[in-house]
Design a protein around this motif. Sequence first.
Motif, PDB file in Angstrom:
ATOM      1  N   VAL A   1      43.197   1.719  20.753  1.00 34.67           N
ATOM      2  CA  VAL A   1      43.363   3.079  20.229  1.00 34.67           C
ATOM      3  C   VAL A   1      42.571   3.137  18.932  1.00 34.67           C
ATOM      4  N   THR A   2      41.823   4.205  18.701  1.00 33.39           N
ATOM      5  CA  THR A   2      41.056   4.351  17.464  1.00 33.39           C
ATOM      6  C   THR A   2      41.437   5.657  16.779  1.00 33.39           C
ATOM      7  N   GLU A   3      41.740   5.557  15.476  1.00 33.94           N
ATOM      8  CA  GLU A   3      42.048   6.738  14.668  1.00 33.94           C
ATOM      9  C   GLU A   3      41.076   6.809  13.494  1.00 33.94           C
ATOM     10  N   PHE A   4      40.855   8.018  12.981  1.00 36.76           N
ATOM     11  CA  PHE A   4      39.864   8.241  11.932  1.00 36.76           C
ATOM     12  C   PHE A   4      40.494   8.984  10.762  1.00 36.76           C
ATOM     13  N   ILE A   5      39.950   8.749   9.576  1.00 35.20           N
ATOM     14  CA  ILE A   5      40.362   9.512   8.404  1.00 35.20           C
ATOM     15  C   ILE A   5      39.173   9.631   7.454  1.00 35.20           C
ATOM     16  N   THR A   6      38.939  10.856   6.977  1.00 36.00           N
ATOM     17  CA  THR A   6      37.860  11.140   6.029  1.00 36.00           C
ATOM     18  C   THR A   6      38.493  11.562   4.707  1.00 36.00           C
ATOM     19  N   PHE A   7      38.028  10.968   3.590  1.00 39.86           N
ATOM     20  CA  PHE A   7      38.708  11.226   2.318  1.00 39.86           C
ATOM     21  C   PHE A   7      37.764  10.987   1.149  1.00 39.86           C
ATOM     22  N   ASP A   8      38.238  11.357  -0.024  1.00 45.24           N
ATOM     23  CA  ASP A   8      37.481  11.304  -1.276  1.00 45.24           C
ATOM     24  C   ASP A   8      37.669   9.934  -1.942  1.00 45.24           C
ATOM     25  N   VAL A   9      36.541   9.218  -2.179  1.00 46.30           N
ATOM     26  CA  VAL A   9      36.619   7.898  -2.824  1.00 46.30           C
ATOM     27  C   VAL A   9      35.904   7.905  -4.174  1.00 46.30           C
TER      28      VAL A   9
ATOM     29  N   PRO B   1      39.194 -10.861  19.743  1.00 41.93           N
ATOM     30  CA  PRO B   1      40.294 -11.398  20.552  1.00 41.93           C
ATOM     31  C   PRO B   1      41.354 -12.063  19.678  1.00 41.93           C
ATOM     32  N   GLY B   2      42.614 -11.756  19.971  1.00 36.35           N
ATOM     33  CA  GLY B   2      43.722 -12.361  19.247  1.00 36.35           C
ATOM     34  C   GLY B   2      44.120 -11.629  17.985  1.00 36.35           C
ATOM     35  N   GLU B   3      43.362 -10.584  17.604  1.00 36.38           N
ATOM     36  CA  GLU B   3      43.687  -9.835  16.391  1.00 36.38           C
ATOM     37  C   GLU B   3      44.306  -8.489  16.752  1.00 36.38           C
ATOM     38  N   SER B   4      45.005  -7.918  15.785  1.00 38.93           N
ATOM     39  CA  SER B   4      45.745  -6.685  16.049  1.00 38.93           C
ATOM     40  C   SER B   4      44.946  -5.430  15.717  1.00 38.93           C
ATOM     41  N   ALA B   5      43.998  -5.520  14.763  1.00 37.04           N
ATOM     42  CA  ALA B   5      43.305  -4.310  14.315  1.00 37.04           C
ATOM     43  C   ALA B   5      41.951  -4.668  13.710  1.00 37.04           C
ATOM     44  N   ILE B   6      41.069  -3.685  13.689  1.00 36.22           N
ATOM     45  CA  ILE B   6      39.775  -3.818  13.037  1.00 36.22           C
ATOM     46  C   ILE B   6      39.437  -2.484  12.385  1.00 36.22           C
ATOM     47  N   LEU B   7      38.973  -2.537  11.140  1.00 38.89           N
ATOM     48  CA  LEU B   7      38.679  -1.338  10.357  1.00 38.89           C
ATOM     49  C   LEU B   7      37.170  -1.203  10.194  1.00 38.89           C
ATOM     50  N   ALA B   8      36.629  -0.067  10.647  1.00 37.07           N
ATOM     51  CA  ALA B   8      35.213   0.228  10.447  1.00 37.07           C
ATOM     52  C   ALA B   8      35.074   1.120   9.227  1.00 37.07           C
ATOM     53  N   VAL B   9      34.215   0.702   8.276  1.00 35.86           N
ATOM     54  CA  VAL B   9      33.994   1.450   7.040  1.00 35.86           C
ATOM     55  C   VAL B   9      32.670   2.186   7.154  1.00 35.86           C
ATOM     56  N   GLY B  10      32.709   3.502   7.006  1.00 40.52           N
ATOM     57  CA  GLY B  10      31.502   4.302   7.118  1.00 40.52           C
ATOM     58  C   GLY B  10      30.765   4.417   5.790  1.00 40.52           C
TER      59      GLY B  10
ATOM     60  N   THR C   1      34.410   7.876   5.697  1.00 38.65           N
ATOM     61  CA  THR C   1      35.292   7.941   6.866  1.00 38.65           C
ATOM     62  C   THR C   1      35.622   6.524   7.311  1.00 38.65           C
ATOM     63  N   LEU C   2      36.910   6.271   7.515  1.00 36.80           N
ATOM     64  CA  LEU C   2      37.367   4.994   8.057  1.00 36.80           C
ATOM     65  C   LEU C   2      37.809   5.196   9.505  1.00 36.80           C
ATOM     66  N   ALA C   3      37.542   4.180  10.342  1.00 34.06           N
ATOM     67  CA  ALA C   3      38.016   4.203  11.728  1.00 34.06           C
ATOM     68  C   ALA C   3      38.814   2.932  11.970  1.00 34.06           C
ATOM     69  N   LEU C   4      40.023   3.084  12.437  1.00 31.04           N
ATOM     70  CA  LEU C   4      40.881   1.931  12.701  1.00 31.04           C
ATOM     71  C   LEU C   4      41.139   1.820  14.196  1.00 31.04           C
ATOM     72  N   SER C   5      40.660   0.721  14.806  1.00 32.23           N
ATOM     73  CA  SER C   5      41.003   0.421  16.195  1.00 32.23           C
ATOM     74  C   SER C   5      42.129  -0.604  16.185  1.00 32.23           C
ATOM     75  N   PHE C   6      43.126  -0.391  17.047  1.00 31.08           N
ATOM     76  CA  PHE C   6      44.249  -1.328  17.071  1.00 31.08           C
ATOM     77  C   PHE C   6      44.766  -1.514  18.488  1.00 31.08           C
ATOM     78  N   ASP C   7      45.464  -2.614  18.679  1.00 25.63           N
ATOM     79  CA  ASP C   7      46.055  -2.974  19.964  1.00 25.63           C
ATOM     80  C   ASP C   7      47.362  -2.203  20.114  1.00 25.63           C
ATOM     81  N   HIS C   8      47.388  -1.287  21.086  1.00 23.26           N
ATOM     82  CA  HIS C   8      48.549  -0.412  21.225  1.00 23.26           C
ATOM     83  C   HIS C   8      49.782  -1.149  21.744  1.00 23.26           C
TER      84      HIS C   8
END
Length: 488
Positions: A284-292, A423-432, A452-459
């Motif tokens: 599952v991948t979710e996204f969030i765009t925000f002010d840094v 493999p074997g991990e629960s999540a990975i964060l992609a940094v835009g 924008t960050l994208a988080l893929s995780f094992d559902h």
Amino acid sequence: MTIREFKMPDVGEGLTEAEILKWYVQPGDTVTDGQVVCEVETAKAAVELPIPFDGVVHALLFEEGVTVDVGQVIISVRTGPADEAPAAAAPVAAPVAAPVAAPVAAAEAEPEAPAARQPVLVGYGVSTASTKRRPRKAAPQSAVAAQNGTGVAHAAPAPAAPAAPVAVPVQGGAGRALAKPPVRKLAKDLGIDLAVVVPTGDGGVVTREDVHAAAAAAITPQAVSPAVPVAQAAAPAAPVQAPAPAQAPAEVSGSARETRIPVKGVRKVTAQAMVGSAFTAPHVTEFITFDVTRTMKLVQELKEDPDLAGLRINPLLLIAKAVLVAIRRNPDVNASWDEAAQEIVLKHYVNLGIAAATPRGLIVPNIKDAHAKTLGELSQALSGLVATAREGKTSPADMQQGTITITNVGVFGVDTGTPILNPGESAILAVGAIKLQPWVHKGKVKARHVTTLALSFDHRLIDGELGSRFLADIAAVLEHPRRLITWS
């Protein structure tokens, strides 16, 4: 005098083979315990191999560029007093399945006489016991030169006897093409029949270069097969039953429509891992765009902090710290799925993976116990990890047991992506990419740093609520970085 053998060690967890990249010694060189004798490339990294004893190099069993199975002998060393060494030490190895340079008729007449012929399988050394072998069928009597200019050991010539050619299996011959197992595998992967490959190796052995040349010839008709070196025998040699122009292998034509690249090393392992992960863990991948903007200001302030002088301070450092803070607030995201036991394994430590693009391919080394490090220690660990990866010196252990990963696609100007879990991990964060964009700030449109960050995780491990809360916490820390202190 004793001949000791050094075998290809298991340099990583579960690795079964490695390619010899470079030899640092040659036959006759003196070596000492702990001295690096070669560099090998595993499926994960380049590793230097030290030899565990003293002596004088007797023979190198494999050439550079050859892939060797774990457990095979790669180098033999003479140990003991120098005056015990024989006047002329015979090399230990010969090409796979190649007969020693001796008259073929004699080999057939006396198949059980080990003194007359000692065929050696590369990597296993000379057999100490007398073994029975089936008589070898004679191939066409084509004379091929045994060229030994590489410093790699090959079969020693037989004692003084009438010169006789070494049989070389070629097109139309009764024998089987001579090639080492890795070369046979390469030919199979490329769809090349070894029986039609013109050998250029010592003793008529088909080399990796011969297979690639044959593959190139299959792609484009302009490609020319490599020449077969012919021995300078006293009697005229029988013609080789194959095209053998006396010239070097031709370059692949610029008009070629395709190029085939063998999948091996880092690329092969990455491909297998990603396919396995994509079809095993429900992503599952979710996204969030925000002010840094505030985080970018903090980066500049930290660069000027004398207590952090000499450390590499960048946005990735603060993003890594924000991930660690968010894990502390949401510990259930730091877990793995044990399929065999049907259990969820909660990790009380964080081995933070950082995806690194290197000339050897994408690798993901991890910072062990990143959760326990200060900002300065985390900066040092990140810098060391990146430097080691770029040099191709990352060890297999550094890429094992990761729990969660960050991949920074923003360095390529990419806004975000949908990363696949390691493999074997629960999540990975992609940094835009962090860009100046129009953004509503305090009721007014202003230029602000936005990402924008994208988080893929094992559902199976992380449901939508937990995943959303974890991603939102990372963003909240980076939007208001003072929470690095208040939430830590």
